[in-house]
Design a protein around this motif. Structure first.
Motif: not given
Length: 78
Positions: A17, A21, A38
């Motif tokens: 993540l 980001e 993602m």
């Protein structure tokens, strides 16, 4: 694009993540086949717009909503 299998994604989700980001993409694989990607969202969600204008445009109802719903239900049954 970073490719990780499901087990690696579960154990390293926080790190993945962080990378997403920062702008990287991650592809999650199951048995060597991609099942999810993602990416960082293109823009932040600004929230829902106010429905006050819509409410003011609606004509006033002369019948109670409970009676209207009951009438619709009864019409469907018979």
């Amino acid at each position: 694009m970073k490719e990780v299998n499901v087990r690696q994604a579960r154990t390293n989700l926080a790190q993945i993540l962080k990378e997403v980001e920062q702008g990287q993409e991650a592809c999650i694989l199951r048995r060597g086949h991609p099942i999810a990607r993602m990416t960082r969202p293109e823009e932040a969600f600004g929230g829902f717009r106010s429905r006050a204008d819509l409410r003011q445009e609606l004509p006033p109802r002369h019948e109670e909503s409970t009676r209207a719903i009951r009438a619709l239900r009864d019409a469907e049954r018979y």
